[in-house]
Design an enzyme around this catalytic site. Structure first.
Site, mmCIF file in Angstrom:
data_model
loop_
_atom_site.group_PDB
_atom_site.id
_atom_site.type_symbol
_atom_site.label_atom_id
_atom_site.label_comp_id
_atom_site.label_asym_id
_atom_site.label_seq_id
_atom_site.Cartn_x
_atom_site.Cartn_y
_atom_site.Cartn_z
ATOM 1 N N LYS A 87 -1.910 -30.042 -17.580
ATOM 2 C CA LYS A 87 -0.477 -30.362 -17.640
ATOM 3 C C LYS A 87 -0.168 -31.869 -17.574
ATOM 4 O O LYS A 87 0.853 -32.306 -18.090
ATOM 5 C CB LYS A 87 0.262 -29.655 -16.497
ATOM 6 C CG LYS A 87 0.448 -28.161 -16.714
ATOM 7 C CD LYS A 87 1.245 -27.551 -15.568
ATOM 8 C CE LYS A 87 1.678 -26.136 -15.896
ATOM 9 N NZ LYS A 87 2.587 -25.587 -14.896
ATOM 10 N N ASP A 95 9.166 -25.674 -16.284
ATOM 11 C CA ASP A 95 8.910 -25.067 -14.970
ATOM 12 C C ASP A 95 10.113 -25.254 -14.024
ATOM 13 O O ASP A 95 10.485 -24.340 -13.290
ATOM 14 C CB ASP A 95 7.665 -25.680 -14.321
ATOM 15 C CG ASP A 95 6.376 -25.083 -14.868
ATOM 16 O OD1 ASP A 95 6.387 -23.917 -15.309
ATOM 17 O OD2 ASP A 95 5.348 -25.790 -14.854
HETATM 18 P P1 NAP Z 1 -1.524 -27.310 -6.771
HETATM 19 O O1 NAP Z 1 -1.043 -28.482 -7.546
HETATM 20 O O2 NAP Z 1 -2.981 -27.129 -6.557
HETATM 21 O O3 NAP Z 1 -0.787 -27.389 -5.326
HETATM 22 C C1 NAP Z 1 -1.062 -26.434 -4.339
HETATM 23 C C2 NAP Z 1 -0.219 -26.734 -3.086
HETATM 24 O O4 NAP Z 1 -0.376 -25.641 -2.212
HETATM 25 C C3 NAP Z 1 -0.636 -27.970 -2.337
HETATM 26 O O5 NAP Z 1 0.499 -28.556 -1.768
HETATM 27 C C4 NAP Z 1 -1.572 -27.406 -1.267
HETATM 28 O O6 NAP Z 1 -1.552 -28.135 -0.049
HETATM 29 C C5 NAP Z 1 -0.931 -26.081 -0.987
HETATM 30 N N1 NAP Z 1 -1.926 -25.119 -0.518
HETATM 31 C C6 NAP Z 1 -2.994 -24.659 -1.218
HETATM 32 N N2 NAP Z 1 -3.688 -23.790 -0.464
HETATM 33 C C7 NAP Z 1 -3.048 -23.724 0.739
HETATM 34 C C8 NAP Z 1 -3.293 -23.012 1.946
HETATM 35 N N3 NAP Z 1 -4.329 -22.163 2.066
HETATM 36 N N4 NAP Z 1 -2.435 -23.184 2.957
HETATM 37 C C9 NAP Z 1 -1.381 -24.021 2.857
HETATM 38 N N5 NAP Z 1 -1.093 -24.725 1.744
HETATM 39 C C10 NAP Z 1 -1.916 -24.575 0.694
HETATM 40 O O7 NAP Z 1 -1.033 -25.936 -7.408
HETATM 41 P P2 NAP Z 1 0.310 -25.692 -8.273
HETATM 42 O O8 NAP Z 1 0.035 -25.989 -9.703
HETATM 43 O O9 NAP Z 1 1.428 -26.416 -7.607
HETATM 44 O O10 NAP Z 1 0.490 -24.091 -8.178
HETATM 45 C C11 NAP Z 1 0.805 -23.475 -6.950
HETATM 46 C C12 NAP Z 1 1.095 -21.992 -7.153
HETATM 47 O O11 NAP Z 1 2.255 -21.831 -7.961
HETATM 48 C C13 NAP Z 1 -0.013 -21.198 -7.855
HETATM 49 O O12 NAP Z 1 -0.181 -19.983 -7.173
HETATM 50 C C14 NAP Z 1 0.550 -20.939 -9.235
HETATM 51 O O13 NAP Z 1 0.067 -19.731 -9.797
HETATM 52 C C15 NAP Z 1 2.031 -20.834 -8.925
HETATM 53 N N6 NAP Z 1 2.903 -21.120 -10.084
HETATM 54 C C16 NAP Z 1 3.785 -20.150 -10.485
HETATM 55 C C17 NAP Z 1 4.617 -20.404 -11.548
HETATM 56 C C18 NAP Z 1 5.592 -19.343 -12.006
HETATM 57 O O14 NAP Z 1 6.119 -19.461 -13.111
HETATM 58 N N7 NAP Z 1 5.897 -18.339 -11.199
HETATM 59 C C19 NAP Z 1 4.573 -21.637 -12.226
HETATM 60 C C20 NAP Z 1 3.676 -22.610 -11.783
HETATM 61 C C21 NAP Z 1 2.824 -22.342 -10.706
HETATM 62 P P3 NAP Z 1 -2.523 -29.401 0.229
HETATM 63 O O15 NAP Z 1 -1.806 -30.569 -0.338
HETATM 64 O O16 NAP Z 1 -2.613 -29.423 1.716
HETATM 65 O O17 NAP Z 1 -3.833 -29.101 -0.445
#
Ligand code: NAP
Length: 273
Positions: A69, A105
């Site tokens: 992305k 998004d």
């Molecule tokens: P990302 O950039 O990897 O960010 C993940 C975030 O979650 C970080 O802030 C991380 O914290 C935190 N995190 C990860 N594991 C954790 C845990 N065990 N406990 C507490 N905090 C935790 O991922 P992303 O791209 O933002 O995506 C996040 C989620 O959104 C995914 O599940 C994805 O499938 C979903 N999503 C859904 C949609 C939709 O259309 N519904 C769209 C986009 C994404 P740290 O900074 O401490 O590592």
């Protein structure tokens, strides 16, 4: 619609991509609108080659998912203002060979929340400070919400808050912030980690609207807890569908059939449906 030599092709690129629900959702949307087109998934490891392929093959529209992305931005001809502000592209529009990167998004998250509540002037706590948090926070703040970021790694919340001119807090201070809307943008609760909660249940106030952007399972442990406590809930399928609807409308110029798209995703998530 029969697939013919001139049928427009749409795709999602990412790595991995096999789990993506976008092909099911977009093919259902094309069919519901009786539009010609086929939407497929490509696992992409060589991003510059894939972008050259999109140009060479005239692929009409592309969804971009992890891990591309951000890196894709340097390879496109134009970047929309929203995508630039968010710092990521989730959609490529091929306008007669010109590839434009946009981001749907944020608007997807906003429209999902707006199915349950208004956001202007409301206090919103966002859990997480990753890519999704950035898009969601930007869109809700832009819509007039008072947004604060809470993240496991507090430094990342502070940095993102500074970049987007938002507030941030430490997880232990979440209750004290008195959020009216809580949005989980962490993957906590996502399959196979079903059952995990990103915050203690006690944080959930019955007056809150709670949205989880995790969509598999559709009712995460957070949403189940929120429902038990009497909160209004919004599931992650709503955001998935509304970000996809915005893509579909930009690619085709036709109003997206959101009900059909949601049904397609729900069916895919629950094979027994
Ligand atoms: P990302 O950039 O990897 O960010 C993940 C975030 O979650 C970080 O802030 C991380 O914290 C935190 N995190 C990860 N594991 C954790 C845990 N065990 N406990 C507490 N905090 C935790 O991922 P992303 O791209 O933002 O995506 C996040 C989620 O959104 C995914 O599940 C994805 O499938 C979903 N999503 C859904 C949609 C939709 O259309 N519904 C769209 C986009 C994404 P740290 O900074 O401490 O590592």
């Amino acid at each position: 619609m029969p697939i013919q030599a001139h049928t427009p092709v749409y795709a999602v690129i990412g790595d991995p991509v096999a789990h993506s629900l976008s092909p099911i959702m977009h093919n259902r949307a094309l069919a519901a609108c009786a539009l010609p087109g086929v939407y497929v998934g490509f696992r992409v490891t060589d991003l510059p080659a894939a972008i050259a392929g999109i140009r060479a093959l005239g692929i009409r529209g592309v969804s971009v998912t992890l891990p591309h992305k951000v890196a894709v931005m340097a390879l496109l001809d134009d970047i929309g203002d929203t995508a630039r502000a968010i710092g990521a592209v989730n959609t490529i529009v091929n306008d007669a060979g010109q590839l434009k990167g946009i981001n749907t998004d944020g608007i997807g998250a906003l429209k999902a929340l707006e199915t349950a509540t208004h956001v202007t002037g409301r206090r919103v706590a966002i859990l997480g400070a990753g890519g999704a948090a950035r898009a969601v926070a930007w869109a809700l703040s832009r819509a007039g919400a008072k947004v604060a970021l809470f993240n496991r790694t507090a430094d990342k919340a502070e940095t993102l808050a500074w970049q987007l001119n938002l507030q941030w807090g430490r997880m232990k201070d979440l209750s004290a912030w008195r959020a009216e809307i809580l949005v989980n943008t962490t993957p906590v609760g996502m399959a196979p980690g079903i059952g995990a909660l990103p915050v203690p249940e006690a944080v959930l106030d019955p007056a809150m609207v709670v949205m989880d952007i995790v969509y598999n399972p559709m009712e995460t442990a957070l949403l189940a807890a929120a429902r038990r406590r009497g909160c209004t809930t919004v599931d992650g399928v709503q955001m998935l569908v509304f970000q996809g609807a915005a893509q579909f409308e930009r690619w085709t110029g036709v109003a997206a059939p959101v009900t059909a798209m949601r049904l397609a995703v729900i069916e895919a998530l629950s094979p027994q449906f």
